[in-house]
Structure formats: C-alpha cells, structure tokens
Scaffold this motif. Structure first.
Motif, PDB file in Angstrom:
ATOM      1  N   ASP A  70       0.860  -1.182   0.000  1.00 15.10           N
ATOM      2  CA  ASP A  70       0.000   0.000   0.000  1.00 15.10           C
ATOM      3  C   ASP A  70       0.893   1.227   0.000  1.00 15.10           C
ATOM      4  OD1 ASP A  70      -2.259   1.719   0.209  1.00 15.10           O
ATOM      5  OD2 ASP A  70      -3.295   0.207   1.412  1.00 15.10           O
ATOM      6  N   TYR A  71       0.252   2.387   0.023  1.00 11.41           N
ATOM      7  CA  TYR A  71       0.972   3.661   0.015  1.00 11.41           C
ATOM      8  C   TYR A  71       0.547   4.469   1.229  1.00 11.41           C
ATOM      9  CZ  TYR A  71       2.664   8.202  -1.587  1.00 11.41           C
ATOM     10  OH  TYR A  71       3.309   9.408  -1.683  1.00 11.41           O
ATOM     11  N   ASP A  72       1.514   4.947   1.973  1.00 14.84           N
ATOM     12  CA  ASP A  72       1.262   5.766   3.163  1.00 14.84           C
ATOM     13  C   ASP A  72       1.298   7.234   2.754  1.00 14.84           C
ATOM     14  OD1 ASP A  72       1.209   7.069   5.577  1.00 14.84           O
ATOM     15  OD2 ASP A  72       2.960   6.058   6.411  1.00 14.84           O
ATOM     16  N   GLU A  73       0.114   7.830   2.618  1.00  9.54           N
ATOM     17  CA  GLU A  73       0.022   9.229   2.197  1.00  9.54           C
ATOM     18  C   GLU A  73       0.600  10.174   3.240  1.00  9.54           C
ATOM     19  OE1 GLU A  73      -3.951  10.152   0.973  1.00  9.54           O
ATOM     20  OE2 GLU A  73      -3.963   8.515  -0.488  1.00  9.54           O
ATOM     21  N   LYS A  74       0.589   9.766   4.488  1.00  7.94           N
ATOM     22  CA  LYS A  74       1.099  10.606   5.571  1.00  7.94           C
ATOM     23  C   LYS A  74       2.606  10.842   5.430  1.00  7.94           C
ATOM     24  CE  LYS A  74       0.587  10.918  10.590  1.00  7.94           C
ATOM     25  NZ  LYS A  74       0.055  10.241  11.769  1.00  7.94           N
ATOM     26  N   SER A  75       3.344   9.796   5.066  1.00  5.19           N
ATOM     27  CA  SER A  75       4.797   9.905   4.942  1.00  5.19           C
ATOM     28  C   SER A  75       5.274   9.965   3.488  1.00  5.19           C
ATOM     29  CB  SER A  75       5.481   8.727   5.629  1.00  5.19           C
ATOM     30  OG  SER A  75       5.229   7.530   4.910  1.00  5.19           O
ATOM     31  N   GLY A  76       4.401   9.565   2.564  1.00  6.43           N
ATOM     32  CA  GLY A  76       4.800   9.525   1.157  1.00  6.43           C
ATOM     33  C   GLY A  76       5.620   8.292   0.814  1.00  6.43           C
ATOM     34  N   ASP A  77       5.584   7.269   1.663  1.00  2.00           N
ATOM     35  CA  ASP A  77       6.362   6.045   1.446  1.00  2.00           C
ATOM     36  C   ASP A  77       5.450   4.865   1.126  1.00  2.00           C
ATOM     37  OD1 ASP A  77       8.857   7.216   2.067  1.00  2.00           O
ATOM     38  OD2 ASP A  77       8.498   6.922   4.221  1.00  2.00           O
ATOM     39  N   SER A  78       6.029   3.889   0.459  1.00  2.00           N
ATOM     40  CA  SER A  78       5.295   2.640   0.264  1.00  2.00           C
ATOM     41  C   SER A  78       5.419   1.829   1.554  1.00  2.00           C
ATOM     42  CB  SER A  78       5.856   1.856  -0.920  1.00  2.00           C
ATOM     43  OG  SER A  78       7.179   1.475  -0.667  1.00  2.00           O
ATOM     44  N   VAL A  79       4.404   1.036   1.850  1.00  3.80           N
ATOM     45  CA  VAL A  79       4.423   0.138   3.001  1.00  3.80           C
ATOM     46  C   VAL A  79       4.121  -1.263   2.488  1.00  3.80           C
ATOM     47  CG1 VAL A  79       3.840   1.820   4.780  1.00  3.80           C
ATOM     48  CG2 VAL A  79       2.023   0.717   3.533  1.00  3.80           C
ATOM     49  N   SER A  80       4.798  -2.244   3.069  1.00  2.55           N
ATOM     50  CA  SER A  80       4.564  -3.600   2.584  1.00  2.55           C
ATOM     51  C   SER A  80       4.876  -4.643   3.640  1.00  2.55           C
ATOM     52  CB  SER A  80       5.396  -3.880   1.327  1.00  2.55           C
ATOM     53  OG  SER A  80       6.774  -3.848   1.626  1.00  2.55           O
ATOM     54  N   ILE A  81       4.213  -5.782   3.459  1.00  2.00           N
ATOM     55  CA  ILE A  81       4.462  -6.994   4.233  1.00  2.00           C
ATOM     56  C   ILE A  81       4.714  -8.075   3.195  1.00  2.00           C
ATOM     57  CG2 ILE A  81       3.490  -8.693   5.816  1.00  2.00           C
ATOM     58  CD1 ILE A  81       1.651  -6.401   6.853  1.00  2.00           C
ATOM     59  N   MET A  82       5.879  -8.692   3.251  1.00  3.49           N
ATOM     60  CA  MET A  82       6.256  -9.691   2.259  1.00  3.49           C
ATOM     61  C   MET A  82       6.755 -10.958   2.942  1.00  3.49           C
ATOM     62  SD  MET A  82       8.326  -7.084  -0.230  1.00  3.49           S
ATOM     63  CE  MET A  82       9.204  -6.415   1.160  1.00  3.49           C
ATOM     64  N   GLU A  83       6.785 -12.038   2.169  1.00  2.34           N
ATOM     65  CA  GLU A  83       7.312 -13.322   2.634  1.00  2.34           C
ATOM     66  C   GLU A  83       6.658 -13.774   3.931  1.00  2.34           C
ATOM     67  OE1 GLU A  83      11.619 -13.357   2.623  1.00  2.34           O
ATOM     68  OE2 GLU A  83      11.631 -11.927   0.955  1.00  2.34           O
ATOM     69  N   LEU A  84       5.349 -13.599   4.034  1.00  5.68           N
ATOM     70  CA  LEU A  84       4.615 -13.968   5.236  1.00  5.68           C
ATOM     71  C   LEU A  84       4.527 -15.483   5.367  1.00  5.68           C
ATOM     72  CD1 LEU A  84       2.153 -12.389   7.207  1.00  5.68           C
ATOM     73  CD2 LEU A  84       1.128 -14.346   6.131  1.00  5.68           C
ATOM     74  N   GLU A  85       4.848 -15.964   6.536  1.00  5.16           N
ATOM     75  CA  GLU A  85       4.730 -17.389   6.849  1.00  5.16           C
ATOM     76  C   GLU A  85       4.108 -17.515   8.242  1.00  5.16           C
ATOM     77  OE1 GLU A  85       8.471 -19.409   6.503  1.00  5.16           O
ATOM     78  OE2 GLU A  85       8.918 -18.476   4.587  1.00  5.16           O
ATOM     79  N   THR A  86       3.395 -18.609   8.460  1.00  8.79           N
ATOM     80  CA  THR A  86       2.820 -18.872   9.773  1.00  8.79           C
ATOM     81  C   THR A  86       3.228 -20.274  10.219  1.00  8.79           C
ATOM     82  OG1 THR A  86       0.754 -19.779   8.872  1.00  8.79           O
ATOM     83  CG2 THR A  86       0.828 -17.398   9.319  1.00  8.79           C
ATOM     84  N   GLN A  87       3.214 -20.471  11.523  1.00  2.00           N
ATOM     85  CA  GLN A  87       3.464 -21.800  12.074  1.00  2.00           C
ATOM     86  C   GLN A  87       2.749 -21.906  13.415  1.00  2.00           C
ATOM     87  OE1 GLN A  87       7.695 -22.318  12.543  1.00  2.00           O
ATOM     88  NE2 GLN A  87       7.780 -21.183  14.448  1.00  2.00           N
ATOM     89  N   ILE A  88       2.522 -23.124  13.832  1.00  4.40           N
ATOM     90  CA  ILE A  88       1.898 -23.390  15.113  1.00  4.40           C
ATOM     91  C   ILE A  88       2.870 -24.234  15.916  1.00  4.40           C
ATOM     92  CG2 ILE A  88      -0.036 -24.492  16.286  1.00  4.40           C
ATOM     93  CD1 ILE A  88      -1.687 -23.788  13.744  1.00  4.40           C
ATOM     94  N   LYS A  89       3.199 -23.756  17.116  1.00  2.00           N
ATOM     95  CA  LYS A  89       4.147 -24.438  17.998  1.00  2.00           C
ATOM     96  C   LYS A  89       3.424 -24.970  19.215  1.00  2.00           C
ATOM     97  CE  LYS A  89       8.383 -23.673  16.454  1.00  2.00           C
ATOM     98  NZ  LYS A  89       9.436 -24.618  16.344  1.00  2.00           N
ATOM     99  N   ARG A  90       3.680 -26.218  19.536  1.00  2.00           N
ATOM    100  CA  ARG A  90       3.160 -26.805  20.774  1.00  2.00           C
ATOM    101  C   ARG A  90       4.014 -26.323  21.929  1.00  2.00           C
ATOM    102  NH1 ARG A  90       0.717 -32.420  20.805  1.00  2.00           N
ATOM    103  NH2 ARG A  90      -0.051 -32.565  22.924  1.00  2.00           N
ATOM    104  N   VAL A  91       3.382 -25.834  22.995  1.00  2.00           N
ATOM    105  CA  VAL A  91       4.129 -25.287  24.138  1.00  2.00           C
ATOM    106  C   VAL A  91       4.327 -26.383  25.175  1.00  2.00           C
ATOM    107  CG1 VAL A  91       4.145 -23.537  25.934  1.00  2.00           C
ATOM    108  CG2 VAL A  91       3.118 -23.041  23.731  1.00  2.00           C
TER     109      VAL A  91
END
Length: 152
Positions: free
Chosen positions: A131-152
C-alpha cells in the motif's frame, strides 16, 4: 490441557506493527479433533454444555460429535519491526479436545505504518500486502509472510 502458539514471520517495509483481532483469529485456524483425528474446516460454535466455564471457541466434531474448546491464554502480541524476518507469537491457545493444524491469515489485521498511519482490515491471505502511506509519502509492505503453530 495443551497449549499452542500461533506464530508469524514476515519482512516489513515501513511497517511499525501488525495487530490481529482476537475475535477473528480463531476463525482463520484449522483444527483437528484429538479423538477421531478429523480435520475441521467449517464448524459450528456451541455453548459449553453442562458447564459454567467459558471458552473463546467451542466446537463439536462433525464426525465423532465430541465437544472441544480453545481459549486464549493471556493477551495477544503484536508483530513489530523488531521481529521482521523472524517468528514471533501472535497468541497462545489452551486447547482441549482439539489442536490447531494450520493458521490461514485473512482480512483481520490492523497494520500501523512507521508514520503512525493505520490500515484497517488488511487481507494477508495472499501472504503479501502493499500500500501507500500518504502521511509519509512512502510505500508500506508486508512480504514473505509465513505462519506456524508451535506446541508449548
């Protein structure tokens, strides 16, 4: 009682933190009945029968009809720029009669940009977001998202 941690890892660009709404977090998880091993994708929620106890999720297995519960332990955490590129826990679950097998991120995230700008209901189902942050004029991003579930 068995506890599990739902964890997230991602590369962040101009993102200060990622927050998740607890009420929708459990709807993005897939669970397995520990009695019959049936994996439940779609379930019905029920009140805990014959109990005054509470749980965040109560389901009845469609195959063996066993009632199982999942509850949040303590609060939940945020994923922030300090965690970028490594796994960090979003939440810990106390599971009775079921265990989470997969967490599928969807549209239940709130993203706060480095400038403080907020992006509501961010959908991470594609495992990336731009996305684009109009407040700062910068692009914002989340990439290479991974999830996992750990037994405690």
């Amino acid at each position: 009682m068995v506890n599990f941690k739902i964890q997230l890892s991602a590369q962040l660009e101009n993102v200060q933190e990622i927050l998740v709404r607890h009420s929708r977090l459990l709807l993005a998880a897939q669970f397995r009945c520990t009695s019959c091993q049936e994996v439940t994708e779609n379930w019905d929620s029920y009140e805990i029968s014959g109990s005054r106890g509470e749980a965040n999720l109560v389901i009845r297995c469609k195959l063996c009809k066993r009632e199982s519960t999942a509850s949040f332990v303590g609060g939940y955490s945020v994923y922030n720029e300090e965690h970028s590129g490594q796994y960090a826990s979003l939440a810990e679950l106390d599971c009775r009669g079921l265990e989470p097998v997969e967490f599928k991120p969807r549209d239940h995230f709130l993203v706060v940009a480095s400038s403080g700008a907020r992006f509501e209901d961010v959908d991470l189902s594609e495992k990336e977001w731009f996305d684009y942050d109009e407040k700062s004029g910068d692009s914002v991003s989340i990439m290479e998202l991974e999830t996992q579930i750990k037994r405690v």
